[in-house]
Design an enzyme around this catalytic site. Structure first.
Site, PDB file in Angstrom:
ATOM      1  N   THR A  34      -6.655  -1.079  10.199  1.00  0.00           N
ATOM      2  CA  THR A  34      -6.516  -0.151  11.332  1.00  0.00           C
ATOM      3  C   THR A  34      -6.178  -0.859  12.644  1.00  0.00           C
ATOM      4  O   THR A  34      -6.978  -1.630  13.164  1.00  0.00           O
ATOM      5  CB  THR A  34      -7.763   0.723  11.548  1.00  0.00           C
ATOM      6  OG1 THR A  34      -8.226   1.221  10.293  1.00  0.00           O
ATOM      7  CG2 THR A  34      -7.421   1.898  12.458  1.00  0.00           C
ATOM      8  N   LYS A  50     -13.059   2.737   0.767  1.00  0.00           N
ATOM      9  CA  LYS A  50     -12.740   2.725   2.202  1.00  0.00           C
ATOM     10  C   LYS A  50     -13.977   3.173   2.977  1.00  0.00           C
ATOM     11  O   LYS A  50     -14.400   4.321   2.848  1.00  0.00           O
ATOM     12  CB  LYS A  50     -11.548   3.644   2.480  1.00  0.00           C
ATOM     13  CG  LYS A  50     -10.251   3.187   1.816  1.00  0.00           C
ATOM     14  CD  LYS A  50      -9.155   4.220   1.944  1.00  0.00           C
ATOM     15  CE  LYS A  50      -8.741   4.445   3.387  1.00  0.00           C
ATOM     16  NZ  LYS A  50      -7.655   5.451   3.491  1.00  0.00           N
ATOM     17  N   ARG A  65      -9.153  18.567   8.917  1.00  0.00           N
ATOM     18  CA  ARG A  65      -8.163  18.622   9.983  1.00  0.00           C
ATOM     19  C   ARG A  65      -8.061  20.030  10.545  1.00  0.00           C
ATOM     20  O   ARG A  65      -8.430  21.009   9.882  1.00  0.00           O
ATOM     21  CB  ARG A  65      -6.771  18.196   9.474  1.00  0.00           C
ATOM     22  CG  ARG A  65      -6.726  16.823   8.830  1.00  0.00           C
ATOM     23  CD  ARG A  65      -5.344  16.549   8.254  1.00  0.00           C
ATOM     24  NE  ARG A  65      -5.296  15.303   7.502  1.00  0.00           N
ATOM     25  CZ  ARG A  65      -5.064  14.119   8.049  1.00  0.00           C
ATOM     26  NH1 ARG A  65      -4.856  14.032   9.346  1.00  0.00           N
ATOM     27  NH2 ARG A  65      -5.051  13.031   7.315  1.00  0.00           N
ATOM     28  N   ARG A  97       0.840  -1.204   0.000  1.00  0.00           N
ATOM     29  CA  ARG A  97       0.000   0.000   0.000  1.00  0.00           C
ATOM     30  C   ARG A  97       0.870   1.247   0.000  1.00  0.00           C
ATOM     31  O   ARG A  97       1.747   1.406   0.853  1.00  0.00           O
ATOM     32  CB  ARG A  97      -0.918  -0.003   1.232  1.00  0.00           C
ATOM     33  CG  ARG A  97      -1.688   1.300   1.460  1.00  0.00           C
ATOM     34  CD  ARG A  97      -2.568   1.192   2.691  1.00  0.00           C
ATOM     35  NE  ARG A  97      -3.208   2.452   3.050  1.00  0.00           N
ATOM     36  CZ  ARG A  97      -2.867   3.213   4.085  1.00  0.00           C
ATOM     37  NH1 ARG A  97      -1.867   2.843   4.890  1.00  0.00           N
ATOM     38  NH2 ARG A  97      -3.513   4.330   4.342  1.00  0.00           N
TER      39      ARG A  97
END
Length: 478
Positions: free
Chosen positions: A280, A222, A74, A33
């Site tokens: 995760t 995702k 963010r 990845r």
């Protein structure tokens, strides 16, 4: 030892050297990845070359997955790099703040104030800090700190329950899709999709970018937004697979909801003939420790028993102290869990209707191999579709997919229980089947006297043409 569950490993500073890449692939990495949140196009290009070289050195192919950054929801940067938030104190999120301080922080996502209303709960830094929205004043979100702690530069923001309107594909993502196709990515992972439309758009962009290279990558959605859950079937239909991205998803829906969602998503993916990756914090402690915790061992094993195609490593291999040891430990856990996997092939086929000849042949091969105790199923495939259908059902019979196409071989590296092999297949069917069995025997997967089930299509070399099933005993004439 044959391992059905595949391993996805993220490349980063701890694992990008040619020597470490070689060791990672030897230890069991099937898919590499690339996190497009970090690095330049030049960095990705060099790493892709190093990955391909390391794979060749190990005598196999691995897939490359380009993971798009998606929208940056963010906080901005702080004057001193970090601040300490105290419960009960006010704190402002300001779309026009350049450098934050103890009273306020800037925002990378400038439309956040328009997505919120009083009473909303904001979770920062993976939920470690919680803010309650009091009111919106222009471009300022005025909050009260409910759970305090240290907040540093560029930490993520989630709204409890989801609902942020940021598009899944940013201008950076569009540019990165072009880079991904130029370096030969086999899979593209789309961050924060909310609907099938996001995946359709991403696929169209990838196909356009891949056209000069004759490439059409497979698309992975995702699942990390609360809004994606009710749209899951549509997202699956528009994708080649999903990633159970438990980090952001847990922040939006709550930690307690994630285990059941994981099982549901993996089950839906298999029933839809799609791929599933569980990701995760699977081996998080191994960022710093040479062995996993018992809880992590159980987590990986349970994902295997859920039927996931692959388990994924993020910071463990990208920045951890023990990247190779982590892959070795994960591979061992997968093998051990698979030994206790319950096979219910007969029940899997009840109330199922097969309308395609190639899919029917694939299901027949599974049924036959299971009941006759075959050592292997060997599929001669061009596109990999037969291997995908074979891999959607749990069986202790290893599946070997022989193809003349390097792109198909790399893509099949993610398919559960499928070992892809390159084959210079003869155009004569009987000769091709003989070569297929000889290749499997030469690799040590079967010996004289073992039964092998084969699938092949006639005429040879046409994608989607599988129409023949043959049962052979190694050593007997064809």
């Amino acid at each position: 030892m044959h391992r059905a569950t595949k391993i996805v490993a993220t490349i980063g500073p701890a694992s990008s050297s040619p020597e470490t890449l070689f060791q990672l692939i030897r230890a069991g990495v099937d898919v590499v990845r690339f996190n497009f949140s970090h690095g330049t196009a030049g960095d990705h290009r060099q790493r892709a070359e190093d990955v391909r070289e390391a794979a060749r050195g190990n005598g196999r192919e691995v897939a490359i997955m380009a993971d798009l950054q998606g929208p940056k929801i963010r906080v901005g940067k702080f004057e001193n790099g970090r601040v300490q938030l105290t419960a009960g104190e006010p704190f402002i999120l300001d779309a026009h703040c350049e450098l934050g301080n103890e009273a306020r922080a800037g925002l990378d996502y400038k439309d956040l104030p328009r997505d919120l209303k009083p009473g909303d709960m904001l979770l920062l830094n993976d939920g470690l800090i919680v803010l309650t929205v009091e009111r919106i004043v222009g471009d300022e979100v005025r909050t009260i700190v409910k759970v305090g702690g240290e907040l540093s530069n560029n930490k993520g923001i989630n709204r409890l329950g989801g609902g942020l309107t940021a598009s899944a594909l940013t201008a950076k993502d569009v540019e990165d899709i072009g880079t991904a196709m130029a370096i030969g990515a086999d899979y593209i992972a789309v961050s924060f999709p909310k609907s099938a439309t996001d995946m359709v758009t991403a696929r169209q962009l990838a196909n356009i970018a891949g056209a000069p290279f004759g490439a059409k990558p497979k698309m992975i959605a995702k699942i990390e937004r609360a809004e994606a859950i009710p749209e899951l079937q549509g997202i699956l239909d528009a994708s080649d697979g999903i990633m159970v991205a438990r980090g952001d998803l847990a922040v939006e829906v709550g930690n307690a909801a994630v285990p059941a969602l994981q099982k549901r998503m993996i089950r839906m993916a298999r029933e839809s003939n799609k791929l599933a990756i569980t990701a995760t914090q699977m081996m998080e402690s191994m960022i710093h420790a040479p062995v996993p915790t018992r809880a992590e061992v159980s987590d990986v094993a349970n994902a295997v028993l859920d039927g996931t195609d692959a388990v994924m490593l993020s910071a463990e291999t990208a920045a951890g102290k023990y990247p190779v040891e982590t892959v070795e430990a994960m591979a061992a856990i997968c093998v051990e869990a698979e030994k206790s996997e319950h096979v219910e092939l007969d029940r899997d086929f009840l109330d199922r209707t097969f309308t395609r000849i190639d899919q029917t042949v694939a299901m027949g091969a599974l049924f036959t191999a299971h009941h006759l105790g075959a050592k292997a199923i060997v599929a001669l495939t061009e596109s990999g579709a037969t291997a995908l259908w074979l891999s959607r059902h749990s069986t202790h019979v290893p599946i070997f997919a022989l193809t003349t196409r390097a792109a198909s071989e790399r893509a099949m590296a993610l398919f559960r229980n499928v070992t892809p092999l390159a084959s210079e297949t003869s155009s004569d069917r009987d000769q091709a089947l003989k070569q297929a069995v000889e290749l499997v025997v030469s690799k040590g997967f079967a010996t004289r006297g073992d039964m092998v089930v084969l699938t092949v299509g006639e005429p040879m070399g046409q994608a989607g043409g599988t129409n023949t099933l043959k049962i052979v005993r190694v050593g007997n004439p064809y």
